[in-house]
Structures are given as C-alpha cells and as structure tokens.
Write a protein that holds these residues in place. Structure first.
Motif, PDB file in Angstrom:
ATOM      1  N   HIS A   1       5.010   8.814  -5.726  1.00  0.00           N
ATOM      2  CA  HIS A   1       5.553  10.046  -6.313  1.00  0.00           C
ATOM      3  C   HIS A   1       6.640  10.656  -5.430  1.00  0.00           C
ATOM      4  O   HIS A   1       7.652  11.158  -5.939  1.00  0.00           O
ATOM      5  CB  HIS A   1       4.420  11.037  -6.555  1.00  0.00           C
ATOM      6  CG  HIS A   1       3.327  10.494  -7.423  1.00  0.00           C
ATOM      7  ND1 HIS A   1       3.540  10.125  -8.738  1.00  0.00           N
ATOM      8  CD2 HIS A   1       2.022  10.209  -7.156  1.00  0.00           C
ATOM      9  CE1 HIS A   1       2.410   9.661  -9.255  1.00  0.00           C
ATOM     10  NE2 HIS A   1       1.478   9.693  -8.319  1.00  0.00           N
ATOM     11  N   LEU A   2       6.440  10.594  -4.129  1.00  0.00           N
ATOM     12  CA  LEU A   2       7.449  11.118  -3.204  1.00  0.00           C
ATOM     13  C   LEU A   2       8.705  10.248  -3.224  1.00  0.00           C
ATOM     14  O   LEU A   2       9.835  10.767  -3.240  1.00  0.00           O
ATOM     15  CB  LEU A   2       6.870  11.175  -1.785  1.00  0.00           C
ATOM     16  CG  LEU A   2       7.786  11.766  -0.703  1.00  0.00           C
ATOM     17  CD1 LEU A   2       8.117  13.210  -1.025  1.00  0.00           C
ATOM     18  CD2 LEU A   2       7.125  11.660   0.671  1.00  0.00           C
ATOM     19  N   LEU A   3       8.534   8.919  -3.233  1.00  0.00           N
ATOM     20  CA  LEU A   3       9.689   8.014  -3.259  1.00  0.00           C
ATOM     21  C   LEU A   3      10.462   8.150  -4.567  1.00  0.00           C
ATOM     22  O   LEU A   3      11.699   8.114  -4.575  1.00  0.00           O
ATOM     23  CB  LEU A   3       9.219   6.565  -3.070  1.00  0.00           C
ATOM     24  CG  LEU A   3       8.550   6.244  -1.733  1.00  0.00           C
ATOM     25  CD1 LEU A   3       8.115   4.784  -1.696  1.00  0.00           C
ATOM     26  CD2 LEU A   3       9.484   6.543  -0.572  1.00  0.00           C
ATOM     27  N   ASN A   4       9.746   8.314  -5.685  1.00  0.00           N
ATOM     28  CA  ASN A   4      10.419   8.490  -6.975  1.00  0.00           C
ATOM     29  C   ASN A   4      11.218   9.788  -7.011  1.00  0.00           C
ATOM     30  O   ASN A   4      12.236   9.881  -7.698  1.00  0.00           O
ATOM     31  CB  ASN A   4       9.389   8.489  -8.113  1.00  0.00           C
ATOM     32  CG  ASN A   4       8.806   7.104  -8.363  1.00  0.00           C
ATOM     33  OD1 ASN A   4       9.437   6.098  -8.083  1.00  0.00           O
ATOM     34  ND2 ASN A   4       7.586   7.060  -8.866  1.00  0.00           N
ATOM     35  N   LEU A   5      10.756  10.787  -6.268  1.00  0.00           N
ATOM     36  CA  LEU A   5      11.453  12.071  -6.221  1.00  0.00           C
ATOM     37  C   LEU A   5      12.679  12.026  -5.328  1.00  0.00           C
ATOM     38  O   LEU A   5      13.746  12.550  -5.685  1.00  0.00           O
ATOM     39  CB  LEU A   5      10.488  13.156  -5.723  1.00  0.00           C
ATOM     40  CG  LEU A   5      11.084  14.549  -5.487  1.00  0.00           C
ATOM     41  CD1 LEU A   5      11.532  15.159  -6.813  1.00  0.00           C
ATOM     42  CD2 LEU A   5      10.070  15.458  -4.787  1.00  0.00           C
ATOM     43  N   LEU A   6      12.560  11.361  -4.168  1.00  0.00           N
ATOM     44  CA  LEU A   6      13.612  11.438  -3.154  1.00  0.00           C
ATOM     45  C   LEU A   6      14.603  10.280  -3.183  1.00  0.00           C
ATOM     46  O   LEU A   6      15.762  10.467  -2.813  1.00  0.00           O
ATOM     47  CB  LEU A   6      12.974  11.515  -1.762  1.00  0.00           C
ATOM     48  CG  LEU A   6      12.096  12.732  -1.465  1.00  0.00           C
ATOM     49  CD1 LEU A   6      11.510  12.630  -0.069  1.00  0.00           C
ATOM     50  CD2 LEU A   6      12.892  14.027  -1.619  1.00  0.00           C
ATOM     51  N   TRP A   7      14.166   9.101  -3.576  1.00  0.00           N
ATOM     52  CA  TRP A   7      15.000   7.910  -3.401  1.00  0.00           C
ATOM     53  C   TRP A   7      15.735   7.455  -4.653  1.00  0.00           C
ATOM     54  O   TRP A   7      16.710   6.718  -4.539  1.00  0.00           O
ATOM     55  CB  TRP A   7      14.158   6.745  -2.875  1.00  0.00           C
ATOM     56  CG  TRP A   7      13.740   6.900  -1.446  1.00  0.00           C
ATOM     57  CD1 TRP A   7      13.814   8.028  -0.682  1.00  0.00           C
ATOM     58  CD2 TRP A   7      13.178   5.889  -0.610  1.00  0.00           C
ATOM     59  NE1 TRP A   7      13.325   7.792   0.575  1.00  0.00           N
ATOM     60  CE2 TRP A   7      12.929   6.483   0.652  1.00  0.00           C
ATOM     61  CE3 TRP A   7      12.859   4.543  -0.804  1.00  0.00           C
ATOM     62  CZ2 TRP A   7      12.374   5.773   1.710  1.00  0.00           C
ATOM     63  CZ3 TRP A   7      12.303   3.843   0.254  1.00  0.00           C
ATOM     64  CH2 TRP A   7      12.063   4.442   1.498  1.00  0.00           C
TER      65      TRP A   7
ATOM     66  N   GLY B   1       5.601   2.202  -7.194  1.00  0.00           N
ATOM     67  CA  GLY B   1       4.202   2.387  -7.541  1.00  0.00           C
ATOM     68  C   GLY B   1       3.455   1.159  -8.000  1.00  0.00           C
ATOM     69  O   GLY B   1       2.231   1.185  -8.122  1.00  0.00           O
ATOM     70  N   ASN B   2       4.167   0.039  -8.257  1.00  0.00           N
ATOM     71  CA  ASN B   2       3.468  -1.184  -8.657  1.00  0.00           C
ATOM     72  C   ASN B   2       2.687  -1.711  -7.461  1.00  0.00           C
ATOM     73  O   ASN B   2       3.261  -1.998  -6.413  1.00  0.00           O
ATOM     74  CB  ASN B   2       4.477  -2.231  -9.140  1.00  0.00           C
ATOM     75  CG  ASN B   2       3.803  -3.438  -9.780  1.00  0.00           C
ATOM     76  OD1 ASN B   2       2.755  -3.897  -9.341  1.00  0.00           O
ATOM     77  ND2 ASN B   2       4.430  -3.963 -10.822  1.00  0.00           N
TER      78      ASN B   2
ATOM     79  N   LEU C   1       0.833  -1.201   0.000  1.00  0.00           N
ATOM     80  CA  LEU C   1       0.000   0.000   0.000  1.00  0.00           C
ATOM     81  C   LEU C   1       0.868   1.252   0.000  1.00  0.00           C
ATOM     82  O   LEU C   1       0.608   2.209  -0.735  1.00  0.00           O
ATOM     83  CB  LEU C   1      -0.917  -0.009   1.224  1.00  0.00           C
ATOM     84  CG  LEU C   1      -1.779   1.253   1.445  1.00  0.00           C
ATOM     85  CD1 LEU C   1      -2.728   1.457   0.279  1.00  0.00           C
ATOM     86  CD2 LEU C   1      -2.553   1.144   2.760  1.00  0.00           C
ATOM     87  N   GLY C   2       1.922   1.233   0.809  1.00  0.00           N
ATOM     88  CA  GLY C   2       2.833   2.376   0.860  1.00  0.00           C
ATOM     89  C   GLY C   2       3.531   2.610  -0.462  1.00  0.00           C
ATOM     90  O   GLY C   2       3.786   3.756  -0.855  1.00  0.00           O
ATOM     91  N   ASN C   3       3.837   1.538  -1.173  1.00  0.00           N
ATOM     92  CA  ASN C   3       4.501   1.657  -2.469  1.00  0.00           C
ATOM     93  C   ASN C   3       3.630   2.403  -3.469  1.00  0.00           C
ATOM     94  O   ASN C   3       4.133   3.123  -4.330  1.00  0.00           O
ATOM     95  CB  ASN C   3       4.836   0.266  -3.009  1.00  0.00           C
ATOM     96  CG  ASN C   3       5.769   0.316  -4.201  1.00  0.00           C
ATOM     97  OD1 ASN C   3       6.601   1.212  -4.322  1.00  0.00           O
ATOM     98  ND2 ASN C   3       5.632  -0.648  -5.095  1.00  0.00           N
ATOM     99  N   VAL C   4       2.318   2.236  -3.366  1.00  0.00           N
ATOM    100  CA  VAL C   4       1.388   2.947  -4.242  1.00  0.00           C
ATOM    101  C   VAL C   4       1.110   4.353  -3.712  1.00  0.00           C
ATOM    102  O   VAL C   4       1.183   5.342  -4.440  1.00  0.00           O
ATOM    103  CB  VAL C   4       0.063   2.169  -4.380  1.00  0.00           C
ATOM    104  CG1 VAL C   4      -0.944   2.970  -5.206  1.00  0.00           C
ATOM    105  CG2 VAL C   4       0.304   0.811  -5.016  1.00  0.00           C
ATOM    106  N   MET C   5       0.809   4.444  -2.427  1.00  0.00           N
ATOM    107  CA  MET C   5       0.407   5.719  -1.825  1.00  0.00           C
ATOM    108  C   MET C   5       1.529   6.752  -1.880  1.00  0.00           C
ATOM    109  O   MET C   5       1.291   7.954  -2.110  1.00  0.00           O
ATOM    110  CB  MET C   5      -0.024   5.481  -0.376  1.00  0.00           C
ATOM    111  CG  MET C   5      -0.585   6.717   0.318  1.00  0.00           C
ATOM    112  SD  MET C   5      -1.118   6.339   2.012  1.00  0.00           S
ATOM    113  CE  MET C   5      -2.458   5.194   1.692  1.00  0.00           C
ATOM    114  N   MET C   6       2.776   6.323  -1.675  1.00  0.00           N
ATOM    115  CA  MET C   6       3.905   7.262  -1.602  1.00  0.00           C
ATOM    116  C   MET C   6       4.778   7.246  -2.850  1.00  0.00           C
ATOM    117  O   MET C   6       5.892   7.755  -2.833  1.00  0.00           O
ATOM    118  CB  MET C   6       4.753   6.940  -0.369  1.00  0.00           C
ATOM    119  CG  MET C   6       4.018   7.042   0.952  1.00  0.00           C
ATOM    120  SD  MET C   6       5.112   6.892   2.387  1.00  0.00           S
ATOM    121  CE  MET C   6       5.726   5.209   2.203  1.00  0.00           C
TER     122      MET C   6
END
Length: 270
Positions: free
Chosen positions: A75-81, A90-91, A68-73
């Motif tokens: 855009h933020l993870l793609n930006l920061l990590w 996001g999958n 769930l976190g992989n989907v919910m976050m």
C-alpha cells in the motif's frame, strides 16, 4: 532473478480469522526456529558447496525477503512509487524489483519511484527491467496468453478477430488443466484449422505490454512458441481474416505483438 515455471491458479478467498491465526503462528515459528535454521543453512551450504553455495543460498533468502516486502509494503509503495493506474505492488509471488520494472516500462513511476529506480541502476545497470519475472502466479492485472509465431519470407502470420481493428499473433488462453502445448494446439486448430506438429514445438520468448482496450496497468503476458504445421491455413471461428505482415506493418498489430515484431526485426527475421 530466479525464474519459475509452474501451473497455478489465483488465490481463493479465505476466512480472515484463519489468516490472522496463520500469521501469528508463522511469526512465532520464524522468531523461534528462523535463527537456528539460518545458521544451519549457512554452515551446511558453506561446507558442502563452498562460497558459491553460500552465495546461492543467500540470494534465495534475499529474493524471498524481497517478495515479503512486496506484500508487506504494497500500500505504501503503490502510494509513493507509482501513478494512478500503474501496475500494483503486492503479488506475493513477485519481487519489488519486478513490479518496479513493469511500471518503469509502462511509464507509470512517480518522481520518487524513478529516483529509486535510478539508484538501483547505479548498483546494477537496468536492475528493475532485468528483474521482471514472467513466471509469477496468475493475477487480475496480468492476462496470460499463448501465441504461435510462424514466419515465411520475413513476414509473420497475423489474424484479426471479427469486430476488431488490430491484428494479433494467433493463439489464446489456456483452459484448466492444459499444458502450453495442448492449449496452443487447440487454439490454432480452432482459429486456423491446421494441426501444429507438437514434436517441433520450440519456445521463442515471453513478451509483456499494456493490454489493448483495457484500463492502464492491465498487462497482457504472451508466451510465444514456433512450430511447423499440417493442413491448409484458413480463418475460422471468430477470425475475420489473416494476413502475412512485415515489420513496416507494425502499427497494425497490438502493443504486445509490436514487441514480437521488434524482437524478430533485431534477430534479422523480419
């Protein structure tokens, strides 16, 4: 990591209003029934299977929350990590740790991402790499392929397509409705004019690497099998030539095939 073997297809586009409505309904159901179901689940597994059962139940919940976190976050993870061109979060079928591991192996983590990965390694050594899930549902970022690994005299059979420079391990993609066995048998018959002995099919391993000739972050996932065959090997269809390659020929093959070479070398088979 819980691995899942299943046949699925990429998501179809849906009406955005339906998505909003279903989100609201699922949120209401979670708030109302979630605590009751969670409490009952704890008591049920504890009395039925003891501490072991409770641990397994909580692990499944942890993985679901991670997904769930992989989907919910995403855009933020793609930006920061991850750096530009990395494998995106996001999958919905994949955990954060799995996507983190893929980017670590590709060398696409930012300094922040590497810091998170290092912290997880303190808790669980090689956490992200060990969490990579090779059975996630199809994604535009992952090219799913099958391969036939055939070894003779410590050399592996490889082929080269017309107009290509690199060799690859023979095989190809599934067609709709095909099992691994059906798809690989069809591909090998088309490419090399031999019939695989389906009774001798043995799963070898999954391998994943940057796809050759594709933008950064596009991966090829190769599920490898071994099998005996009937007939005489002969290049056909789009195959320009075939060769028996040893480990010293590693640079002649695709990136994902190089991982197969490394694996077989460590096994003492090349």
């Amino acid at each position: 990591m819980i691995r899942k073997v299943k046949t699925s297809a990429p998501d179809k586009k849906s009406n955005p209003l339906i998505g909003v409505l279903l989100f609201i309904i699922s949120l209401i159901l979670l708030v109302i029934t979630g605590p009751i179901g969670f409490l009952y689940g704890i008591l049920h597994t504890l009395f039925k299977n003891g501490i072991t059962g409770l641990g397994e139940y909580l692990l499944k919940i942890a993985i679901s929350v991670d997904q769930l976190g992989n989907v919910m976050m995403q855009h933020l993870l793609n930006l920061l990590w991850i750096r530009k061109g990395g494998y995106p979060f996001g999958n919905r079928d994949e955990t954060i740790s799995s996507a983190l591991g893929r980017n670590k192996r590709l060398g696409m983590l930012t300094r922040f991402g590497r810091g998170i990965d290092s912290f997880l390694d303190v808790i669980d050594p090689n956490h992200s790499l060990n969490s990579i899930d090779y059975y996630i549902e199809p994604s535009p970022r992952i090219i799913d392929k099958l391969a036939w690994v055939h070894i003779e005299n410590k050399r592996i059979l490889c082929v080269r397509s017309k107009g290509k420079v690199l060799f690859y391990i023979p095989g190809g993609k599934r067609e709709k409705g095909e099992s691994d066995l059906m798809a690989l048998s069809r591909e090998i018959l088309e490419e090399l004019q031999v019939r695989l002995d389906t009774r001798s099919f043995t799963f070898l391993e999954n391998f994943e690497a940057q796809a050759d000739g594709k933008p950064a972050g596009i991966l090829v996932r190769m599920r490898c099998y071994e099998s005996s065959y009937q007939g005489k090997l002969k290049p056909a269809s789009e195959i320009a030539e075939m060769q028996w390659l040893g480990y010293n020929d590693r640079e002649k093959v695709s990136k994902v095939a190089q991982l197969v070479f490394d694996y077989l070398k460590n096994e003492g088979r090349l």
